[in-house]
Design a protein around this motif. Structure first.
Motif, short mmCIF file in Angstrom:
data_model
loop_
_atom_site.label_atom_id
_atom_site.label_comp_id
_atom_site.label_asym_id
_atom_site.label_seq_id
_atom_site.Cartn_x
_atom_site.Cartn_y
_atom_site.Cartn_z
N ALA A 272 0.83 -1.20 0.00
CA ALA A 272 0.00 0.00 0.00
C ALA A 272 0.87 1.25 0.00
O ALA A 272 1.89 1.32 0.70
N LEU A 273 0.49 2.23 -0.78
CA LEU A 273 1.19 3.51 -0.84
C LEU A 273 0.75 4.36 0.34
O LEU A 273 -0.45 4.57 0.56
N VAL A 274 1.71 4.87 1.11
CA VAL A 274 1.40 5.78 2.21
C VAL A 274 1.29 7.18 1.62
O VAL A 274 2.28 7.77 1.18
N LEU A 275 0.07 7.71 1.60
CA LEU A 275 -0.19 9.02 1.03
C LEU A 275 -0.49 10.00 2.16
O LEU A 275 -1.48 9.87 2.87
N ASP A 276 0.38 11.00 2.30
CA ASP A 276 0.25 11.99 3.37
C ASP A 276 -0.42 13.23 2.79
O ASP A 276 0.12 13.90 1.91
N VAL A 277 -1.61 13.54 3.30
CA VAL A 277 -2.41 14.63 2.72
C VAL A 277 -2.49 15.85 3.64
O VAL A 277 -3.31 16.74 3.44
N ARG A 278 -1.62 15.90 4.65
CA ARG A 278 -1.59 17.04 5.57
C ARG A 278 -0.98 18.27 4.87
O ARG A 278 -0.42 18.15 3.77
N PRO A 279 -1.04 19.45 5.47
CA PRO A 279 -0.34 20.60 4.91
C PRO A 279 1.16 20.33 4.78
O PRO A 279 1.73 19.58 5.59
N GLN A 280 1.80 20.93 3.79
CA GLN A 280 3.21 20.63 3.55
C GLN A 280 4.11 21.00 4.73
O GLN A 280 5.14 20.37 4.96
N SER A 281 3.72 22.03 5.50
CA SER A 281 4.54 22.41 6.65
C SER A 281 4.61 21.29 7.67
O SER A 281 5.65 21.09 8.33
N GLU A 282 3.54 20.53 7.81
CA GLU A 282 3.53 19.41 8.75
C GLU A 282 4.32 18.23 8.20
O GLU A 282 5.03 17.54 8.95
N PRO A 289 8.60 7.30 6.79
CA PRO A 289 9.55 7.00 5.72
C PRO A 289 8.86 6.42 4.49
O PRO A 289 7.95 5.60 4.61
N ASN A 290 9.28 6.88 3.32
CA ASN A 290 8.77 6.43 2.01
C ASN A 290 7.35 6.87 1.71
O ASN A 290 6.75 6.42 0.72
N SER A 291 6.79 7.75 2.54
CA SER A 291 5.45 8.26 2.24
C SER A 291 5.54 9.33 1.16
O SER A 291 6.57 9.98 0.97
N ILE A 292 4.43 9.50 0.44
CA ILE A 292 4.33 10.51 -0.61
C ILE A 292 3.41 11.62 -0.11
O ILE A 292 2.33 11.36 0.43
N PHE A 293 3.82 12.85 -0.30
CA PHE A 293 3.01 13.99 0.08
C PHE A 293 2.24 14.55 -1.11
O PHE A 293 2.83 14.85 -2.15
N ILE A 294 0.92 14.64 -0.98
CA ILE A 294 0.07 15.44 -1.88
C ILE A 294 -1.01 16.02 -0.99
O ILE A 294 -1.93 15.32 -0.58
N VAL A 318 -2.37 9.27 5.66
CA VAL A 318 -2.05 10.07 6.84
C VAL A 318 -2.75 11.40 6.62
O VAL A 318 -2.37 12.17 5.72
N ALA A 319 -3.79 11.65 7.39
CA ALA A 319 -4.65 12.79 7.13
C ALA A 319 -4.87 13.61 8.39
O ALA A 319 -4.81 13.09 9.51
N PRO A 320 -5.17 14.91 8.23
CA PRO A 320 -5.56 15.70 9.40
C PRO A 320 -6.83 15.11 10.01
O PRO A 320 -7.70 14.60 9.29
N GLU A 321 -6.95 15.19 11.33
CA GLU A 321 -8.12 14.64 11.98
C GLU A 321 -9.39 15.30 11.43
O GLU A 321 -9.48 16.51 11.29
N GLY A 322 -10.36 14.46 11.09
CA GLY A 322 -11.61 14.95 10.55
C GLY A 322 -11.62 15.12 9.04
O GLY A 322 -12.67 15.43 8.46
N LYS A 323 -10.48 14.90 8.38
CA LYS A 323 -10.39 15.08 6.93
C LYS A 323 -10.28 13.75 6.18
O LYS A 323 -10.07 13.74 4.97
#
Length: 468
Positions: A272-282, A289-294, A318-323
């Protein structure tokens, strides 16, 4: 009569709710269809027709689910063929919604089945057109997206020229234009930020509607500067043609909380691809490790479609709580239906479980400028080609983020790269993808080229040849 545009900024897409005398037509609905059902029920109305302007390539339409849930008839333009029940209209066919009429104007060119829907009001007057991707404000649809067509993009451009001049331009100047997209869509190249206009204004200002324009001039101008379509376009178009998984099923599967152990197991054993959708500052401060940010706070869905090449890729979030639900929904809009869940408690839970995290170095434009003056640094500009051409740092290496997967062989893993885009969103996406591929010596420039231009670093600006 009621007409409501339901505009979605992330996709730069307009769906339409049309109601008269308790009957409703929906044009180009989004994947999540309950909003249309709720709106009709609140008005004691029934959805009668679902009109599709064409087989969309940039998003998965909600027509199939909406028809199943309401009994409404799906209407496509002439020649449309699907693997589910539709009414394939003939040119000039008319449909009654209460006291108004919707007339089909077959306008091939963007695609072969593309149609414009002319709304005739209760007094028999032409009131508005829902022009799909045939006519935008400021532009027209790109003629290179037809599914499995033996025709060339030049052939389709000729069709589009004829459609505009024979079906659209003869209409009255006061007709309202409701297009399928506005600025930010990859379905055209010069779309206006406005999302509603009038036809007379388009006849005056839209380059493609010039009265003295020859067919050859049109073909040349409409094709000039069109970038290759994002890789997901053909896949979305095919899903719109063949059908897709029920949205509620997709949402239920994706809205599943996972503890760190479960999350890690899916990443390691299910690929599974770990997709991090939080703001870029976070993401910069800490990420798996190895997660992709969008990030959800940018052009999320189109960037997912452009960069994640396997539309069936298992994804964990990996998402902000509630999103979390929002993320699953927005993924499904572009056909990424295989979300398996999200990290319960977010990155804090991951850290508390004792698992490793990584960071991304990010520096200010001022610090970057000092490093450039010291010499010997590598700069990677990931803006679009047109942005780079307009103005760039003299020694910057460039390839657009859109095509990063095809250009990694241009950079070296043993070198350090300072990466920038225009404002800081795309550079972090690029850095995350490169890090996941083993490029570990990366530095993000906070604020991107907008901040860089405020320093005293020299830039190379494009000068139009006509001014020389």
């Amino acid at each position: 009569m009621k007409i409501e545009q339901l505009y979605t900024g992330c996709l730069a897409q307009g769906a339409y709710y049309i109601e008269s005398e308790g009957e409703v037509a929906i044009i180009d609905p989004l994947r999540e269809t309950q909003q249309y059902i709720d709106k009709a029920e609140a008005n004691n109305a029934k959805i009668k027709y679902i009109f599709e302007t064409h087989f969309h390539a940039d998003f998965v339409s909600g027509h199939v689910d909406l028809a199943k849930n309401t009994g409404a008839t799906i209407v496509f333009g002439p020649g449309a063929s699907t693997e589910y029940d539709i009414h394939s209209a003939v040119d000039n066919e008319e449909f009654k919604i209460g006291k108004i009429t919707i007339k089909v104007l077959h306008t091939p060119g963007h695609t072969l089945e593309s149609s414009t829907y002319l709304l005739i009001n209760e007094n028999g007057k032409d009131h508005a057109i829902f022009s799909g991707d045939t006519l935008f404000l400021g532009d027209v649809g790109r003629p290179d997206l037809a599914i499995k067509s033996d025709l060339t993009k030049e052939d389709l451009a000729v069709m589009l020229f004829d459609s505009l001049r024979n079906k659209i331009m003869p209409l009255a100047d006061d007709i309202i234009v409701y297009p399928a997209h506005g600025a930010g869509s990859a379905c055209g190249k010069n779309l206006s930020k406005e999302t509603v206009g009038v036809l007379g204004e388009q006849k005056k200002t839209n380059y493609a509607l010039r009265a003295d324009m020859t067919k050859a001039e049109f073909v040349k101008e409409v094709l000039d500067g069109i970038a290759a379509p994002p890789q997901y376009f053909a896949k979305n178009a095919m899903m719109n043609k063949t059908g897709y998984s029920n949205f509620e099923y997709v949402l239920k599967k994706g809205d599943s909380s996972l503890n760190p152990k479960e999350f890690e197991a899916l990443a390691n054993h299910e690929s599974a691809l770990v997709l991090d959708v939080r703001p870029q500052s976070e993401f910069i401060k800490s990420h798996i490790p190895n997660s992709i940010f969008i990030g959800l706070n940018g052009g999320f869905a189109p960037w997912v479609g452009a960069l994640i090449t396997d539309i069936k890729q298992p994804i964990i979030l990996v998402a902000p709580e509630g999103k979390e639900v929002e993320a699953v929904t927005r993924l499904s809009r572009v056909g990424y239906d295989n979300t398996l869940g999200y990290l319960q408690g977010g990155i804090e839970a991951w850290v508390s479980s004792g698992r490793d995290i990584e960071t991304l170095e990010s520096i200010s434009a001022e610090t970057f400028a000092n490093r450039v003056k010291s010499g010997g640094i590598n700069i990677l500009d990931v803006r679009k080609d047109g942005e780079y051409t307009a103005s760039h740092l003299e020694d910057a290496q460039h390839f657009a983020l859109d095509f990063i997967n095809n250009n990694m062989n241009q950079i070296h893993k043993n070198k350090t790269y300072h990466i920038h885009c225009a404002g800081g969103y795309r550079s972090v996406i690029a850095a995350s993808i490169l890090k996941a591929r083993g490029y570990n010596n990366l530095v993000d420039i906070a604020g991107g080229f907008g901040a860089i231009k405020k320093t005293d670093l020299p830039t190379t600006d494009f000068v139009c040849p006509s001014t020389l």
